[in-house]
Design a protein around this motif. Structure first.
Motif, PDB file in Angstrom:
ATOM      1  N   TYR A 145       0.839  -1.136   0.001  1.00 17.82           N
ATOM      2  CA  TYR A 145      -0.042  -0.106  -0.053  1.00 17.82           C
ATOM      3  C   TYR A 145       0.996   1.262   0.068  1.00 17.82           C
ATOM      4  O   TYR A 145       2.261   1.215   0.378  1.00 17.82           O
ATOM      5  N   PHE A 157      -5.464   3.049   4.013  1.00 14.07           N
ATOM      6  CA  PHE A 157      -6.692   2.404   4.188  1.00 14.07           C
ATOM      7  C   PHE A 157      -7.246   2.067   2.881  1.00 14.07           C
ATOM      8  O   PHE A 157      -7.767   0.587   2.686  1.00 14.07           O
ATOM      9  N   GLU A 158      -7.759   2.902   2.169  1.00 15.95           N
ATOM     10  CA  GLU A 158      -8.273   2.738   0.877  1.00 15.95           C
ATOM     11  C   GLU A 158      -7.460   1.705   0.031  1.00 15.95           C
ATOM     12  O   GLU A 158      -7.992   0.983  -1.001  1.00 15.95           O
ATOM     13  N   VAL A 160      -5.712  -0.764   0.767  1.00 15.60           N
ATOM     14  CA  VAL A 160      -5.688  -2.314   1.315  1.00 15.60           C
ATOM     15  C   VAL A 160      -7.124  -2.509   1.043  1.00 15.60           C
ATOM     16  O   VAL A 160      -7.500  -3.888   0.880  1.00 15.60           O
ATOM     17  N   TYR A 161      -8.139  -1.731   1.292  1.00 14.01           N
ATOM     18  CA  TYR A 161      -9.505  -2.129   1.126  1.00 14.01           C
ATOM     19  C   TYR A 161      -9.874  -2.500  -0.166  1.00 14.01           C
ATOM     20  O   TYR A 161     -10.637  -3.379  -0.604  1.00 14.01           O
ATOM     21  N   LEU A 164      -8.160  -5.882  -1.077  1.00 20.71           N
ATOM     22  CA  LEU A 164      -8.956  -7.006  -0.538  1.00 20.71           C
ATOM     23  C   LEU A 164     -10.203  -7.307  -1.123  1.00 20.71           C
ATOM     24  O   LEU A 164     -10.630  -8.446  -1.267  1.00 20.71           O
ATOM     25  N   SER A 165     -10.780  -6.181  -1.502  1.00 22.45           N
ATOM     26  CA  SER A 165     -12.196  -6.334  -2.239  1.00 22.45           C
ATOM     27  C   SER A 165     -11.974  -7.004  -3.650  1.00 22.45           C
ATOM     28  O   SER A 165     -12.957  -7.982  -3.960  1.00 22.45           O
ATOM     29  N   LEU A 194      -4.560  -1.969  10.110  1.00 23.49           N
ATOM     30  CA  LEU A 194      -5.462  -1.927   8.871  1.00 23.49           C
ATOM     31  C   LEU A 194      -6.303  -3.187   8.590  1.00 23.49           C
ATOM     32  O   LEU A 194      -7.333  -3.051   7.847  1.00 23.49           O
ATOM     33  N   VAL A 198     -10.321  -2.607   7.910  1.00 24.59           N
ATOM     34  CA  VAL A 198     -10.942  -3.030   6.886  1.00 24.59           C
ATOM     35  C   VAL A 198     -11.966  -4.078   7.240  1.00 24.59           C
ATOM     36  O   VAL A 198     -13.044  -4.380   6.624  1.00 24.59           O
ATOM     37  N   THR A 199     -11.713  -4.974   8.248  1.00 22.97           N
ATOM     38  CA  THR A 199     -12.694  -5.873   8.699  1.00 22.97           C
ATOM     39  C   THR A 199     -13.798  -5.279   9.137  1.00 22.97           C
ATOM     40  O   THR A 199     -14.927  -5.770   8.907  1.00 22.97           O
ATOM     41  N   GLN A 201     -15.040  -2.204   8.523  1.00 26.66           N
ATOM     42  CA  GLN A 201     -15.740  -1.677   7.432  1.00 26.66           C
ATOM     43  C   GLN A 201     -16.447  -2.752   6.566  1.00 26.66           C
ATOM     44  O   GLN A 201     -17.691  -2.283   6.072  1.00 26.66           O
ATOM     45  N   PHE A 202     -15.930  -3.991   6.388  1.00 33.18           N
ATOM     46  CA  PHE A 202     -17.000  -5.075   5.797  1.00 33.18           C
ATOM     47  C   PHE A 202     -17.938  -5.293   6.755  1.00 33.18           C
ATOM     48  O   PHE A 202     -19.230  -5.701   6.419  1.00 33.18           O
TER      49      PHE A 202
END
Length: 554
Positions: A145, A157-158, A160-161, A164-165, A194, A198-199, A201-202
């Protein structure tokens, strides 16, 4: 000469003072760690001095040295390593070379470095990722990242997110042969930050309708799984019983007689967990070794993808397969010394299949024991004293228990809301409350001055749409007295600080009233899930009580 000696002595003292760092007594290899700390402090101080002189930014200087610790994406005899991009973010992918007959686990790893330093290419991260891929037979994606000071939050963050997505896309998971129900995320230090972010966020994404809470929770459960590893005492293998994956634990030492057999069912609110979770694996191998018993730890399909009666049918099918004469002979199990056990939702399923087996005319082998660890046995009344006293207690709150019960039957959240209000049972099912009336079934010590509230009935709509929550196979406490007579010797373990406490206590009362031999072990300082907290003394105590009872009764 004297001045030189004094200077050397002073330099030595200052050097020792600089190197020596007080550390806790339980730190292993303290002097080695002190050396690492001293080198780290020296480098950091040099960086700070360079920054003070205006040569460059501290983090840019540090990155130069980090770069020296990077290694190329080199495959070896066990793991293929490649680099690609996920949604434009560079990632390193580790795929085991050995063939797999099933879909693999997937792990998304995020490196640390204070959001400023590091990369997936660093030797330590590369080593950890390839070792994880090899030992777990998992596909590991180690992400990069963009870093500070050039880029600031929320860029990290963005990135990694987004990566992952991308990894969680159906086509990407299929490309790498990853099981979509066995994907997890992990990270260290800033990477741990992170990973948690992200978790969450999910998790918030569920509220937005993007994903489901239980699927997100499976991320963390996956990280607690271990491969089927044999040791010097027990051989561990995986197979299927009637199409259901199971893990089999067989003692290595020779036995002159047929062994006991124990069929174990994991918990997790019918939504989470597996036989591979470390705590379940530990308990099963420990039981097999100490009892000289063959232990079958079964899996079953989980909510929210599958609902009742799938979980019950999976477990009943696997148990019936185990009880076949040829299967018992294959594993050297005495057909007169077979028991079933389980914890939480697994205790629910254990009680349910035991009752079902009793009335099954095709069942030639009967169970000798059932052992239930803090079982969930009814959902008619969520206003028991134990629910009132422990409504907000960690691990299993009243709201989470209602969520699990609801998910067992449907993803329709209206059932969950009705459960929390205790207004889900229709008036035409009012006769069932006599089986869970705590005012008559709980001993005085568990009532503690609580007043019984007359049930408030709900509409018949929920019961018509989701009749499972009134089914005895889902709520074993709803069994009629005639169904309970003839049940095998039973061990019920309850914990004081557990919303499910009174389920178990009421079951004990009803079994005793129907002539069943019951042992009730109540853990005064216990809480839900305690036996799985392996580093806690209470876990060892509960496991010993569980195994000791089995030794005497199975």
């Amino acid at each position: 000469m004297r001045k030189k000696t004094i200077l050397l002595l002073t330099a030595g003292i200052l050097g020792a003072y600089y190197v020596y760092t007080p550390l806790p007594d339980n730190i292993e290899e303290p002097w080695r760690l002190m050396g690492v700390i001293a080198v780290s402090n020296t480098i950091t101080n040099l960086f700070l001095f360079a920054e003070f002189l205006g040569i460059n930014h501290l983090m840019n200087i540090a990155m130069f040295f980090i770069f020296l610790m990077e290694v190329p994406p080199t495959s070896d005899e066990n793991v293929t390593v490649t680099e690609t991009t996920f949604d434009g973010i560079p990632v390193r992918v580790y795929v085991p070379r050995r063939k797999s007959e099933t879909l693999r686990r997937g792990l998304f790893y995020i490196h640390g470095g204070g959001w400023c330093l590091g990369s997936a290419a660093m030797l330590s991260y590369d080593f950890l990722s390839r070792n994880t891929a090899n030992r777990l037979d998992a596909v590991v994606v180690s992400t990069n990242y963009r870093l500070a000071p050039k880029y600031h939050f929320p860029i990290q963050f963005e990135d990694v997110y987004g990566a992952l997505s991308w990894f969680l896309r159906k086509d990407i998971l299929e490309k790498y042969g990853v099981d979509p129900e066995r994907v997890g995320v992990s990270g260290d230090s800033a990477g741990g930050n992170l990973a948690a972010a992200v978790t969450q966020q999910f998790l918030f994404a569920e509220f937005l309708g993007i994903n489901h809470f239980m699927n997100i929770a499976m991320f963390f459960v996956f990280l607690m799984e271990v491969p089927p590893t044999s040791d010097e005492n027990v051989t561990v293998t995986e197979t299927t019983f009637n199409g259901i994956p199971v893990r089999v634990y067989v003692p290595r030492r020779k036995s002159e007689t047929l062994r006991r057999g124990l069929f174990y069912i994991h918990g997790g609110g019918w939504c989470l967990g597996s036989a591979a979770v470390f705590s379940h694996d530990f308990l099963s191998r420990h039981t097999a070794n100490r009892l000289d018993a063959v232990v079958i730890s079964t899996n079953y399909r989980l909510a929210p993808k599958y609902h009742f009666p799938i979980q019950f049918e999976d477990v009943y099918g696997a148990l019936s397969w185990f009880l076949r004469k040829d299967i018992l002979e294959k594993y050297g199990v005495d057909p007169e010394r077979v028991g079933v056990s389980g914890g939480s939702a697994g205790g629910n399923l254990a009680a349910a299949v035991t009752q079902q087996l009793l009335g099954d005319p095709n069942a030639k082998v009967k169970l000798k024991t059932q052992s239930l660890i803090y079982p969930a046995l009814q959902n008619l009344d969520l206003d028991l004293p134990s629910y009132r006293e422990n409504a907000e207690f960690p691990i299993l709150s009243k709201s989470l228990a209602a969520r699990y019960w609801s998910e067992y039957f449907t993803t329709d959240r209206s059932l969950e809301k009705a459960l929390l209000l205790n207004q889900h049972v229709p008036v035409d099912s009012s006769h069932l409350f006599k089986y869970v009336n705590w005012s008559s079934l709980l001993p005085e010590k568990f009532k503690k001055g609580h007043v019984y509230n007359t049930p408030t009935y709900g509409s018949s709509e929920l019961a018509q749409k989701y009749p499972g929550f009134l089914d005895v196979r889902a709520a074993p406490l709803l069994a009629e007295d005639t169904q309970m007579r003839g049940l095998p010797r039973t061990h019920v373990m309850t914990c004081q600080y557990d919303v499910l406490r009174d389920d178990g206590v009421m079951y004990v009362t009803r079994l005793r009233n129907n002539g069943v031999h019951v042992t009730h072990t109540h853990i005064e300082d216990g809480f839900h899930g305690a036996i799985s907290f392996l580093n806690f003394k209470i876990s060892n105590r509960m496991a010993n009580q569980y195994i000791d009872w089995l030794r005497e009764n199975l």
